[in-house]
Write an enzyme that holds these catalytic residues in place. Sequence first.
Site, mmCIF file in Angstrom:
data_model
loop_
_atom_site.group_PDB
_atom_site.id
_atom_site.type_symbol
_atom_site.label_atom_id
_atom_site.label_comp_id
_atom_site.label_asym_id
_atom_site.label_seq_id
_atom_site.Cartn_x
_atom_site.Cartn_y
_atom_site.Cartn_z
ATOM 1 N N HIS A 114 16.498 0.309 29.812
ATOM 2 C CA HIS A 114 17.502 0.290 31.060
ATOM 3 C C HIS A 114 18.031 -0.795 31.520
ATOM 4 C CE1 HIS A 114 17.575 4.554 30.463
ATOM 5 N NE2 HIS A 114 16.387 4.806 30.851
ATOM 6 N N HIS B 9 14.201 1.187 22.151
ATOM 7 C CA HIS B 9 14.635 2.564 21.420
ATOM 8 C C HIS B 9 16.165 1.902 21.134
ATOM 9 C CE1 HIS B 9 15.702 7.108 21.156
ATOM 10 N NE2 HIS B 9 16.035 6.369 19.959
ATOM 11 N N GLU C 225 2.390 9.531 19.956
ATOM 12 C CA GLU C 225 2.663 9.409 21.379
ATOM 13 C C GLU C 225 2.910 10.948 21.938
ATOM 14 O OE1 GLU C 225 5.291 6.334 22.824
ATOM 15 O OE2 GLU C 225 5.871 7.720 24.322
ATOM 16 N N THR D 257 15.467 11.056 25.367
ATOM 17 C CA THR D 257 14.826 11.553 24.445
ATOM 18 C C THR D 257 14.558 12.926 25.091
ATOM 19 O OG1 THR D 257 13.936 9.545 23.558
ATOM 20 C CG2 THR D 257 13.183 11.580 22.777
ATOM 21 N N HIS E 193 6.971 9.063 28.781
ATOM 22 C CA HIS E 193 8.364 9.713 29.091
ATOM 23 C C HIS E 193 8.109 10.343 30.437
ATOM 24 C CE1 HIS E 193 12.148 11.279 29.064
ATOM 25 N NE2 HIS E 193 12.315 10.519 27.586
ATOM 26 N N GLU F 297 11.240 2.024 19.160
ATOM 27 C CA GLU F 297 11.397 3.557 18.880
ATOM 28 C C GLU F 297 12.766 3.569 18.195
ATOM 29 O OE1 GLU F 297 11.920 5.103 22.955
ATOM 30 O OE2 GLU F 297 9.766 4.704 23.368
ATOM 31 N N ARG G 267 24.021 2.454 22.478
ATOM 32 C CA ARG G 267 24.341 2.613 23.748
ATOM 33 C C ARG G 267 23.841 1.454 24.587
ATOM 34 N NH1 ARG G 267 21.826 8.430 25.697
ATOM 35 N NH2 ARG G 267 22.907 9.202 23.887
ATOM 36 N N ASN H 78 8.971 -0.332 28.678
ATOM 37 C CA ASN H 78 10.337 0.118 27.870
ATOM 38 C C ASN H 78 11.651 -0.386 28.666
ATOM 39 O OD1 ASN H 78 12.884 1.603 27.378
ATOM 40 N ND2 ASN H 78 11.758 2.973 26.244
ATOM 41 N N ARG I 236 19.044 3.230 19.280
ATOM 42 C CA ARG I 236 19.741 4.338 19.156
ATOM 43 C C ARG I 236 20.933 4.240 18.242
ATOM 44 N NH1 ARG I 236 18.087 8.267 23.456
ATOM 45 N NH2 ARG I 236 19.579 9.753 22.382
HETATM 46 N N1 PXP Z 1 8.297 7.207 25.182
HETATM 47 C C1 PXP Z 1 9.362 7.661 24.225
HETATM 48 C C2 PXP Z 1 9.136 8.072 22.927
HETATM 49 C C3 PXP Z 1 10.830 7.352 24.927
HETATM 50 O O1 PXP Z 1 11.768 7.973 24.128
HETATM 51 C C4 PXP Z 1 10.892 7.034 26.228
HETATM 52 C C5 PXP Z 1 12.419 7.079 26.826
HETATM 53 O O2 PXP Z 1 13.075 5.988 25.980
HETATM 54 C C6 PXP Z 1 9.841 6.468 26.781
HETATM 55 C C7 PXP Z 1 8.416 6.657 26.428
HETATM 56 C C8 PXP Z 1 9.852 5.900 28.327
HETATM 57 O O3 PXP Z 1 10.293 6.986 29.110
HETATM 58 P P1 PXP Z 1 10.754 6.589 30.641
HETATM 59 O O4 PXP Z 1 11.965 5.508 30.599
HETATM 60 O O5 PXP Z 1 11.139 7.859 31.344
HETATM 61 O O6 PXP Z 1 9.464 5.917 31.276
#
Ligand code: PXP
Length: 239
Positions: free
Chosen positions: A9, A42, A150, A100, A190, A69, A48, A6, A44
Amino acid sequence: MKLGVNLDHIATIREARGGKEPDPIYAAVLAELGGCHGITVHLREDRRHIKDRDVKLLKQVIKTKLNLEMAATEEMMNIALSIKPEQVTLVPEKREELTTEGGLDIVENFEHIYKVVSTLQGKKITVILFIDPEKEQIKSAEKTGAVGIEIHTGCYSNVYREEELERELQRIEEAVQEANKLNLKINAGHGLNYQNVKSIVQIPFIRELNIGHSIVSRASLLGMTQAVSEMVQLIRRRI
Ligand code: PXP
């Protein structure tokens, strides 16, 4: 088990200055060189971090698979239908949240989610529903016709005491058993990091993990020595 990285960030750092770097597209290529099996972003509602441009370019550039996402809104559906990521993971979204904060309530919003799943899968986009490890949600998820779920690992990731960890792990294991009985594809994610992922990989039937924050955090530290030494070299030469 497969890894989806992901990159939200990376975009968060870019948006801290509103410029062009670091570019999530570059990061995606490097993540693929590292051996990941997919790229997750993601988009959004408030844009952001990840922008529409990122999603469009990622679809063109990456060689693995794009997992988008998104919230189950009309705007996001239209974007997914036009960009056609290989996979969409439907997530709940609140404007004020930092990240999330929980899974979708499919039981409550069944009709709407059913329609979104049908529309996207009708266009050959695999749909995954992000849910808490709860039996009722899993049963409803299966009834929507979605390819898979998921499992939200956020609660597991937020506890530290041995007995709490055991309890949360057990909830995830039971959810996996239930989803497997219903032939759902099972992903999880997550809050997973280099420590707490070790117990998750022991669970059979989980096919894919989506991990972001811990990988981006680690990458920023592992790259620090080289980044600083390159700047020191430049300054020394008075360029
Ligand atoms: N899965 C989903 C559905 C998420 O919303 C996120 C965060 O965007 C992640 C996985 C990844 O989470 P993390 O950044 O905490 O690894």
